[in-house]
Design an enzyme around this catalytic site. Structure first.
Site, PDB file in Angstrom:
ATOM      1  N   HIS A  86       0.805  -1.217   0.000  1.00  0.00           N
ATOM      2  CA  HIS A  86       0.000   0.000   0.000  1.00  0.00           C
ATOM      3  C   HIS A  86       0.843   1.274   0.000  1.00  0.00           C
ATOM      4  O   HIS A  86       0.592   2.184   0.814  1.00  0.00           O
ATOM      5  CB  HIS A  86      -0.945   0.011   1.209  1.00  0.00           C
ATOM      6  CG  HIS A  86      -1.957  -1.082   1.180  1.00  0.00           C
ATOM      7  ND1 HIS A  86      -2.593  -1.555   2.312  1.00  0.00           N
ATOM      8  CD2 HIS A  86      -2.463  -1.813   0.162  1.00  0.00           C
ATOM      9  CE1 HIS A  86      -3.429  -2.517   1.983  1.00  0.00           C
ATOM     10  NE2 HIS A  86      -3.367  -2.711   0.681  1.00  0.00           N
TER      11      HIS A  86
HETATM   12  C1  LIG Z   1      -0.043  -7.444  -4.895  1.00  0.00           C
HETATM   13  C2  LIG Z   1      -0.952  -6.319  -4.467  1.00  0.00           C
HETATM   14  C3  LIG Z   1      -2.049  -6.603  -3.668  1.00  0.00           C
HETATM   15  C4  LIG Z   1      -2.906  -5.566  -3.282  1.00  0.00           C
HETATM   16  N1  LIG Z   1      -4.062  -5.869  -2.624  1.00  0.00           N
HETATM   17  C5  LIG Z   1      -4.982  -4.902  -2.424  1.00  0.00           C
HETATM   18  C6  LIG Z   1      -6.285  -5.224  -1.947  1.00  0.00           C
HETATM   19  O1  LIG Z   1      -6.631  -6.395  -1.729  1.00  0.00           O
HETATM   20  N2  LIG Z   1      -7.180  -4.206  -1.771  1.00  0.00           N
HETATM   21  C7  LIG Z   1      -6.842  -2.904  -2.016  1.00  0.00           C
HETATM   22  O2  LIG Z   1      -7.682  -2.023  -1.787  1.00  0.00           O
HETATM   23  N3  LIG Z   1      -5.616  -2.574  -2.459  1.00  0.00           N
HETATM   24  C8  LIG Z   1      -4.704  -3.539  -2.722  1.00  0.00           C
HETATM   25  N4  LIG Z   1      -3.502  -3.218  -3.268  1.00  0.00           N
HETATM   26  C9  LIG Z   1      -3.185  -1.788  -3.480  1.00  0.00           C
HETATM   27  C10 LIG Z   1      -3.972  -1.147  -4.619  1.00  0.00           C
HETATM   28  O3  LIG Z   1      -4.144  -2.043  -5.692  1.00  0.00           O
HETATM   29  C11 LIG Z   1      -3.237   0.124  -5.058  1.00  0.00           C
HETATM   30  O4  LIG Z   1      -3.146   1.011  -3.969  1.00  0.00           O
HETATM   31  C12 LIG Z   1      -3.934   0.854  -6.197  1.00  0.00           C
HETATM   32  O5  LIG Z   1      -4.170  -0.010  -7.266  1.00  0.00           O
HETATM   33  C13 LIG Z   1      -3.068   2.036  -6.628  1.00  0.00           C
HETATM   34  O6  LIG Z   1      -3.652   2.664  -7.746  1.00  0.00           O
HETATM   35  P1  LIG Z   1      -2.859   3.757  -8.576  1.00  0.00           P
HETATM   36  O7  LIG Z   1      -3.772   4.245  -9.614  1.00  0.00           O
HETATM   37  O8  LIG Z   1      -2.242   4.717  -7.629  1.00  0.00           O
HETATM   38  O9  LIG Z   1      -1.616   2.965  -9.216  1.00  0.00           O
HETATM   39  P2  LIG Z   1      -1.610   1.698 -10.157  1.00  0.00           P
HETATM   40  O10 LIG Z   1      -2.906   0.981 -10.104  1.00  0.00           O
HETATM   41  O11 LIG Z   1      -0.387   0.932  -9.806  1.00  0.00           O
HETATM   42  O12 LIG Z   1      -1.498   2.300 -11.624  1.00  0.00           O
HETATM   43  C14 LIG Z   1      -0.372   2.945 -12.150  1.00  0.00           C
HETATM   44  C15 LIG Z   1      -0.326   2.613 -13.636  1.00  0.00           C
HETATM   45  O13 LIG Z   1       0.585   3.476 -14.283  1.00  0.00           O
HETATM   46  C16 LIG Z   1       1.373   2.741 -15.194  1.00  0.00           C
HETATM   47  N5  LIG Z   1       2.621   3.483 -15.384  1.00  0.00           N
HETATM   48  C17 LIG Z   1       3.574   3.707 -14.452  1.00  0.00           C
HETATM   49  N6  LIG Z   1       4.567   4.442 -14.984  1.00  0.00           N
HETATM   50  C18 LIG Z   1       4.236   4.679 -16.261  1.00  0.00           C
HETATM   51  C19 LIG Z   1       4.873   5.369 -17.308  1.00  0.00           C
HETATM   52  N7  LIG Z   1       6.047   5.988 -17.130  1.00  0.00           N
HETATM   53  N8  LIG Z   1       4.263   5.419 -18.529  1.00  0.00           N
HETATM   54  C20 LIG Z   1       3.057   4.814 -18.729  1.00  0.00           C
HETATM   55  N9  LIG Z   1       2.417   4.130 -17.743  1.00  0.00           N
HETATM   56  C21 LIG Z   1       3.000   4.074 -16.531  1.00  0.00           C
HETATM   57  C22 LIG Z   1       1.548   1.411 -14.497  1.00  0.00           C
HETATM   58  O14 LIG Z   1       1.956   0.388 -15.369  1.00  0.00           O
HETATM   59  C23 LIG Z   1       0.170   1.197 -13.894  1.00  0.00           C
HETATM   60  O15 LIG Z   1      -0.694   0.544 -14.791  1.00  0.00           O
HETATM   61  C24 LIG Z   1      -2.620  -4.220  -3.660  1.00  0.00           C
HETATM   62  C25 LIG Z   1      -1.515  -3.942  -4.472  1.00  0.00           C
HETATM   63  C26 LIG Z   1      -0.686  -4.981  -4.887  1.00  0.00           C
HETATM   64  C27 LIG Z   1       0.481  -4.662  -5.778  1.00  0.00           C
END
Ligand SMILES: Cc1cc2nc3c(=O)[nH]c(=O)nc-3n(C[C@H](O)[C@H](O)[C@H](O)COP(=O)(O)OP(=O)(O)OC[C@H]3O[C@@H](n4cnc5c(N)ncnc54)[C@H](O)[C@@H]3O)c2cc1C
Length: 537
Positions: free
Chosen positions: A473
Site C-alpha cells: 500500500h
Molecule cells: C499485490 C498487491 C495486492 C494488493 N491488494 C490490495 C487489496 O486487496 N485491496 C486494495 O484495496 N488494495 C490492494 N492493493 C493496493 C492497490 O491495488 C493500489 O493502492 C492501487 O491499485 C493504486 O492505484 P494507482 O492508480 O495509484 O496505481 P496503479 O494501479 O499501480 O497504476 C499505475 C499505472 O501506471 C502505469 N505506469 C507507471 N509508470 C508509467 C509510465 N512511465 N508510462 C506509462 N504508464 C505508466 C503502471 O503500469 C500502472 O498501470 C494491492 C496492491 C498490490 C500490488
C-alpha cells in the site's frame, strides 16, 4: 497527436479518469499505459492471484533499497504493469478506511477531502451486490460482492476473532470504526475480478471515438513550456527517438505512488538539489516530490494445517483443480472464485486508542515470496499490519534515464520512538492469539512462523526485523495540502503548485495512509478529481 486530456497510467485511478472524462463527447482523451492489455486469464480469475507473482511481465518488479532498520533487507514490491495497473494484480479487498482518515486529510490542509465530502464518491464508484443504502451505492461501475463460498478456515478465523473478544462485523465500510472481524467484501462479481480496467473500460467505453488507449507505451517525461504542461514524451532510452503527445487542456499523471514522482522528477519537477546532482534541468523546485512515502508493514503468523480443507498444493492438486474448475464453470463459485484473503479484521494495539491501528488479512493457504515460489502442503496464515506508520521514506531517481528503476526507500521502522516496531509487536501478539483460539483446534498444526522458538520480547523483535514485509500500500509521495505547505506539491484540487495544466491523481496524493486497503480510496480520489476537472472545464 493532440488531445484535450492526456492521462499517464491506466491503473486504478487512470481507468476512472479515462471513463469519466471521455463521457463528455466534446472532449478528447488519451490514456497511456506502459504495460500490456489485460489478456492473461490469471488476472481475471480471482484465485489467479496465487500465481500472478510468477508473471514478471505484469509487474514493475521493484526491490526497495536496503532497509537500515530491518537488517539491510530489500523487500520485493510488486506493482501492476498492465491495463488496470495494480487493481489487476491486487487481492481485491474492498475496504475504504475510516472517517478519521479523511477528516485527518482535511485537517492536514486537504480541504474538501473530509469524510462527508468523499463518501459520495465511494458511492458513485460502487455497484454493491448487497444493494444500496446510505453507505453503499449500486449505480457505479465497480462491482463489490461477498465471498460466495468462503473456505472453512476463513470462517474459523471469524470465529477465532470473536473468541479473542473482537466484535463480529459484516461491513468494514461503516466509516466510523472498523474494529472487528469478518469476511471482506471484494471487488469481484460472478466469480471474476473487477479491476479498474474491467469496471471502467468496458467494451462500450473503449469504443468511444473520443477515447484513445495506448498500451506498451512508456511515458518518459512531461513536456513543460513556460511553466505550463503541454504534453508527454513517449519512448525508451535516451537515444531512441521519442514521440510527443500534446495535451490541450491538462496532463493527468496517474502512474502510481512510485512512478508518478519518478515521472515528475524526470520532467524537472522535484527537489532541485537532487535533480541538479543528476544533471536534470530544474523546471520547478518542488521539495515534496518523492517524499512522504508510507506503506503498511506486515508480519505473518503461519501454521501447518492438519487437514486438507485449505487452499494447498499437494499430490492431488490436479484432481482438486479439475473439481474447482467444474464448480467455477457451473456456478462461478468455489476456490477459483476466491480472492484467498477472504477474512480479516481490525484491532487496536492499545485499548485506549480511538480507532484500530492493526489490520488482519487471513489466508487459508501458505503463500511464499509474494506468490513467486510454490509452497507444498496445507497451511494457513494471518498477515497483521501497522495501519498508521510514523516512519516515512522517499522515492528518488537513480539516473536521468527514464527506463532505470527509481530508488525506493520506505525507511521502514525508522521512527525514533519505535512506535512502528511496538505496533508490530502488538500485532504479533494479536496474530498468535487469533491462531491459538479454539476455532482453529481442529485444523492447527505446528507454528511455522514465528515458530515455537520465538517467545521472548527480544526474540519477537528480532523476528520482526528479519521478516516484516510490505502489504502493498505505498502512498503519499506527491501529497496534496495547503497552498503554503512546502512538503505538499499539490493543491487540494490536485494541481501541481507552480505548473499549470498538470495534476497528479492516484495513490501518491494521499496526505497520509488510510486505515485500510488503498484501491477503493484511490478510485474514490479519481472519481472526485474527474468531477473537479469537469466542473472547471
Ligand atoms: C499485490 C498487491 C495486492 C494488493 N491488494 C490490495 C487489496 O486487496 N485491496 C486494495 O484495496 N488494495 C490492494 N492493493 C493496493 C492497490 O491495488 C493500489 O493502492 C492501487 O491499485 C493504486 O492505484 P494507482 O492508480 O495509484 O496505481 P496503479 O494501479 O499501480 O497504476 C499505475 C499505472 O501506471 C502505469 N505506469 C507507471 N509508470 C508509467 C509510465 N512511465 N508510462 C506509462 N504508464 C505508466 C503502471 O503500469 C500502472 O498501470 C494491492 C496492491 C498490490 C500490488
Amino acid at each position: 497527436m493532440e488531445f484535450d486530456y492526456v492521462i499517464v497510467g491506466a491503473g486504478s485511478a487512470g481507468c476512472v479518469l479515462a471513463n469519466r472524462l471521455s463521457a463528455d463527447p466534446d472532449v478528447t482523451v488519451c490514456l497511456i499505459e506502459a504495460g500490456s492489455r489485460d489478456r492473461n486469464p490469471a488476472i481475471h480469475l480471482p484465485f489467479g492471484l496465487a500465481v500472478l507473482g510468477k508473471f514478471d511481465a505484469l509487474s514493475w518488479g521493484y526491490t526497495v533499497e536496503p532497509q537500515t532498520h530491518m537488517k539491510g533487507r530489500q523487500p520485493f514490491w510488486p506493482r501492476g504493469k498492465v491495463l488496470g495497473g495494480s487493481s489487476s494484480v491486487n487481492a481485491m479487498i474492498y475496504a475504504r478506511g475510516m472517517r478519521a482518515d479523511y477528516d485527518g486529510w482535511a485537517a492536514m490542509g486537504a480541504t474538501g477531502w473530509d469524510y462527508d465530502s468523499v463518501l459520495p464518491y465511494f458511492l458513485k464508484a460502487e455497484d454493491n451486490a448487497r444493494g444500496a443504502d446510505e453507505l453503499h451505492g449500486v449505480d457505479g461501475p465497480l462491482s463489490v460482492s461477498d465471498p460466495a463460498d468462503p473456505n472453512p478456515l476463513s470462517l474459523a478465523f471469524v470465529e477465532a476473532g470473536q473468541q479473542t473478544q473482537l466484535p463480529l462485523t459484516n461491513d468494514f465500510n461503516r466509516g466510523e470504526d472498523t474494529e472487528g472481524v469478518g469476511l471482506y467484501q471484494t471487488t469481484t462479481r460472478r466469480g471474476l475480478r473487477a479491476s479498474a480496467a474491467r469496471s471502467y473500460l468496458s467494451d462500450a467505453v473503449q469504443a468511444r471515438p473520443n477515447l484513445h488507449i495506448m498500451t506498451q507505451q512508456h511515458v518518459r517525461r512531461i513536456t513543460v513550456e513556460g511553466q505550463r504542461a503541454t504534453g508527454v514524451e513517449l519512448g525508451g532510452t535516451g537515444d531512441e527517438p521519442s514521440q510527443r503527445i500534446g495535451a490541450r487542456r491538462e496532463v493527468l499523471l496517474s502512474a502510481g505512488a512510485i512512478n508518478s514522482p519518478q515521472v515528475l522528477m524526470l520532467s524537472g519537477i522535484g527537489p532541485a538539489n537532487h535533480l541538479q546532482a543528476l544533471g536534470i534541468p530544474v523546471v520547478l523546485d518542488a521539495p515534496g516530490v518523492g517524499q512522504g512515502l508510507a506503506d503498511h508493514l506486515d508480519v505473518i503468523i503461519e501454521h501447518h494445517a492438519t487437514t486438507g480443507v485449505g487452499l494447498g498444493f499437494e499430490w492431488n492438486i490436479g484432481f482438486r483443480m479439475a473439481r474447482w474448475g467444474a464448480k467455477w464453470l457451473r456456478q462461478r463459485e468455489g476456490a477459483l472464485a476466491s480472492n484467498v484473503a477472504e477474512a480479516g479484521g481490525f484491532a487496536k494495539s492499545s485499548p485506549d486508542l480511538d480507532i484500530p491501528d492493526i489490520q488482519f488479512h487471513f489466508l487459508p493457504a501458505r503463500i511464499k515470496d509474494h506468490g513467486r515460489k510454490w509452497v507444498w502442503g496445507y497451511g494457513f496464515c494471518v498477515h497483521c499490519c501497522n495501519l498508521y506508520p510514523k516512519s516515512t521514506g522517499e522515492i528518488r531517481l537513480a539516473s536521468p534515464d527514464s527506463t532505470a528503476k527509481p530508488l525506493i526507500d520506505p525507511q521502514y521502522l525508522s521512527d525514533p520512538d519505535d512506535h512502528d516496531l511496538d505496533v508490530l509487536m502488538s500485532a504479533t501478539r494479536w496474530g498468535r492469539a487469533l491462531m491459538g483460539a479454539p476455532a482453529f483446534d481442529a485444523y492447527r498444526g505446528e507454528e511455522i512462523s514465528p515458530g515455537a522458538a520465538v517467545q521472548t520480547r527480544e526474540q519477537v523483535r528480532e523476528w520482526i526485523l528479519e521478516t516484516a514485509d510490505t502489504v502493498y500500500h505505498p502512498t503519499s509521495t506527491v501529497a496534496m495540502g495547503a497552498a503554503d505547505n512546502l512538503n505538499a506539491p499539490l493543491m487540494p484540487d490536485l494541481r501541481v503548485k507552480g505548473i499549470a495544466g498538470l495534476r497528479v491523481i492516484d495513490a501518491s496524493v494521499m496526505p497520509r495512509l488510510v486505515g485500510g486497503n488503498t484501491n477503493a480510496p484511490t478510485i474514490m480520489i479519481a472519481e472526485k478529481a474527474a468531477d473537479l476537472i469537469r466542473q472547471e472545464a
